[in-house]
Design a protein around this motif. Structure first.
Motif, PDB file in Angstrom:
ATOM      1  N   UNK B  15      41.990  30.001 -12.443  1.00  0.00           N
ATOM      2  CA  UNK B  15      41.700  28.918 -11.502  1.00  0.00           C
ATOM      3  C   UNK B  15      41.040  29.352 -10.207  1.00  0.00           C
ATOM      4  N   UNK B  16      40.693  30.639 -10.066  1.00  0.00           N
ATOM      5  CA  UNK B  16      40.030  31.099  -8.842  1.00  0.00           C
ATOM      6  C   UNK B  16      38.725  30.327  -8.625  1.00  0.00           C
ATOM      7  N   UNK B  18      38.026  27.314  -9.448  1.00  0.00           N
ATOM      8  CA  UNK B  18      38.304  25.946  -8.994  1.00  0.00           C
ATOM      9  C   UNK B  18      38.466  25.932  -7.469  1.00  0.00           C
ATOM     10  N   UNK B  19      39.130  26.978  -6.945  1.00  0.00           N
ATOM     11  CA  UNK B  19      39.430  26.999  -5.509  1.00  0.00           C
ATOM     12  C   UNK B  19      38.192  27.189  -4.653  1.00  0.00           C
ATOM     13  N   UNK B  20      37.156  27.839  -5.169  1.00  0.00           N
ATOM     14  CA  UNK B  20      35.968  28.094  -4.342  1.00  0.00           C
ATOM     15  C   UNK B  20      34.866  27.057  -4.530  1.00  0.00           C
ATOM     16  N   UNK B  21      35.029  26.162  -5.488  1.00  0.00           N
ATOM     17  CA  UNK B  21      33.971  25.186  -5.765  1.00  0.00           C
ATOM     18  C   UNK B  21      33.837  24.199  -4.606  1.00  0.00           C
ATOM     19  N   UNK B  26      35.151  21.597 -10.614  1.00  0.00           N
ATOM     20  CA  UNK B  26      35.888  22.316 -11.655  1.00  0.00           C
ATOM     21  C   UNK B  26      37.350  21.901 -11.681  1.00  0.00           C
ATOM     22  N   UNK B  27      37.950  22.029 -12.856  1.00  0.00           N
ATOM     23  CA  UNK B  27      39.390  21.793 -12.955  1.00  0.00           C
ATOM     24  C   UNK B  27      39.982  22.705 -14.012  1.00  0.00           C
TER      25      UNK B  27
END
Lengths: 405, 58
Positions: B15-16, B18-21, B26-27
């Motif tokens: 999920x890294x 997802x956090x920077x998008x 993203x999910x």
């Protein structure tokens, strides 16, 4: 599953479980949802934790403790070793956990306190009415449900969407994330009483390699590099492979873990009307150590109490929930801010500077030193450092803080 | 129009990305990454992925 609760907590990691447990112990009805089918898996963590702080939340249990650590051995790029034992190695002396069992143990504690737990249940959106978060849309086994709640807690980790849904920008810049890869290995031959850290821009640009003992002859061998140093054909896993091939060509890989750790420091806002963010979702991990377990549990405890207070006052607006914002910033927030200063200095160091710091600390007996003594020793070796860390120095003197948990 | 390609055999579903998008495109759904149409092909996710599982389609 009912269709209405006092509190719905999204994510059953340490932050979510402690929030849920605390709120349930106060008498609130609480639902804790976890999108995965197993709580605690897959692991995205080096699993080190401070003993003293852990005990504040749960009685240590041999079933989820792999190793008992008495100190750290830190290696400068040229191989100079600095050994820090008892007390000074970041306050801890710590444990290395088995997160798969630990996280489930915390969820079990929450369930014993009366929390309803649901796995394979994912939040897909928030119910928002007149600017207030009033509940969660969830998907369980492909079926959609609407669950009403007086307060929603976003404990949904690094990949958090809850904050974004509530209008809080939690997106992280590449320079504010450590991108990490780790192998659980057997046969490294490390001393099981120490954590090892390897610094240097070649091994781990703007980050470090860690080796944490996991009991018997096992260890977590991992690396974190700053996101802005990643890419261009080389990612965290490539640096890890280089390190392992060079250092432990005969050790065996038993597990592979990957993950991103927020190192942005405190974000601007962690509350909305009817909502609080906790743990990695609130970017509460420590910017220098990457440690997030203790901060998550501390924040969870505060959030659980504040949820109770706010619901008792019949006021879940940001004015009321500001109690959470203030309390976590006064406690863990202060340490996060200090660590951010250290991180910003550390990630700029050249290998030459790291070596020089290593030489100045070599042979120093840390077991009898305070953090202040450590800073003095460092400043003597590097005057520039005194200037760069001046803010930290002031706060340490003022609050006598440990900057690591 | 999906503009990135996630190699599901390499992905460690951490999920890294997802956090920077910045677009929130993203999910991390249980054990796979989903991408929606708000993706701008900025490539930040591909850059920070710990295992290099993401490719930007040009």
């Amino acid at each position: 599953m009912k269709n209405e609760y006092d509190v719905v907590v999204i994510g059953a990691g340490p932050a979510g479980s402690i929030t849920a447990k605390t709120a349930a112990e106060k008498g609130l009805s609480v639902l804790l949802i976890e999108k995965r089918q197993e709580i605690g898996d897959p692991v995205r963590c080096a699993e080190g934790v401070s003993k003293v702080w852990l005990r504040k939340h749960i009685e240590p249990d041999h079933r989820w403790i792999c190793a008992d650590v008495k100190g750290s051995r830190i290696f400068a790029p040229d191989g100079t070793m600095v050994e820090m034992a008892e007390e000074i190695a970041g306050g801890e002396v710590g444990y290395v956990l088995e997160r798969k069992i630990f996280d489930r143990a915390l969820a079990y504690e929450a369930s014993k306190a009366g929390v309803e737990v649901m796995v394979k249940t994912r939040a897909t959106g928030l119910i928002i009415e007149n600017g207030f978060i009033k509940g969660v849309n969830v998907s369980h086994l492909g079926q959609s449900y609407d669950i009403k709640a007086k307060i929603v807690i976003g404990a949904d980790g690094v990949e958090s969407k809850v904050g974004r849904w509530a209008g809080i920008d939690t997106s992280i810049k590449p320079a504010d994330i450590e991108t990490c890869a780790q192998y659980l290995m057997s046969g490294t031959g490390i001393d099981q009483e120490y954590c090892y850290f390897y610094l240097g821009n070649e091994v781990a640009p703007a980050g470090y390699v860690w080796i944490f003992p996991k009991g018997n002859d096992m260890a977590n061998v991992g690396i974190g590099i700053l996101g802005n140093k990643s890419g261009n054909g080389k990612h965290a896993i490539d640096y890890l492979n280089d390190f392992v091939n060079d250092k432990y060509p005969d050790a065996k890989i038993l597990e592979m873990d990957v993950g991103g750790v927020p190192v942005s420091g405190s974000i601007e806002r962690t509350i909305a009307n009817g909502l609080m963010l906790v743990g990695d979702a609130a970017r509460q991990s420590d910017p220098i150590t990457g440690g997030g377990i203790i901060n998550a549990m501390e924040a969870g405890k505060i959030a659980g109490e504040v949820a109770y207070n706010a619901i008792s006052r019949n006021d879940v607006s940001t004015d009321s929930l500001n109690e959470y914002e203030v309390k976590w910033r006064e406690t863990i927030g202060r340490e996060i801010d200090n660590s951010l200063i250290v991180k910003n200095t550390f990630t700029k160091f050249s290998d030459k500077e790291l070596n020089s710091l290593g030489h100045s600390l070599k042979g120093v007996n840390f077991s009898s030193m305070s953090l202040l003594d450590l800073l003095y020793a460092l400043f003597k070796a590097n005057k520039k450092l005194l200037w760069e860390l001046r803010v930290l120095f002031k706060t340490v003197v003022k609050y006598e803080l440990d900057f690591e948990k | 129009m999906v503009t990135i390609n996630v190699n599901k055999f390499k992905c460690g579903y951490c999920g890294a990305c997802v956090s920077v998008c910045p677009a929130g495109a993203l999910e991390l759904v249980e054990t796979w990454i989903e991408v929606n149409e708000s993706c701008t092909s900025c490539g930040i996710c591909a850059k920070i992925c710990p295992v290099g599982a993401i490719e930007v389609k040009k």
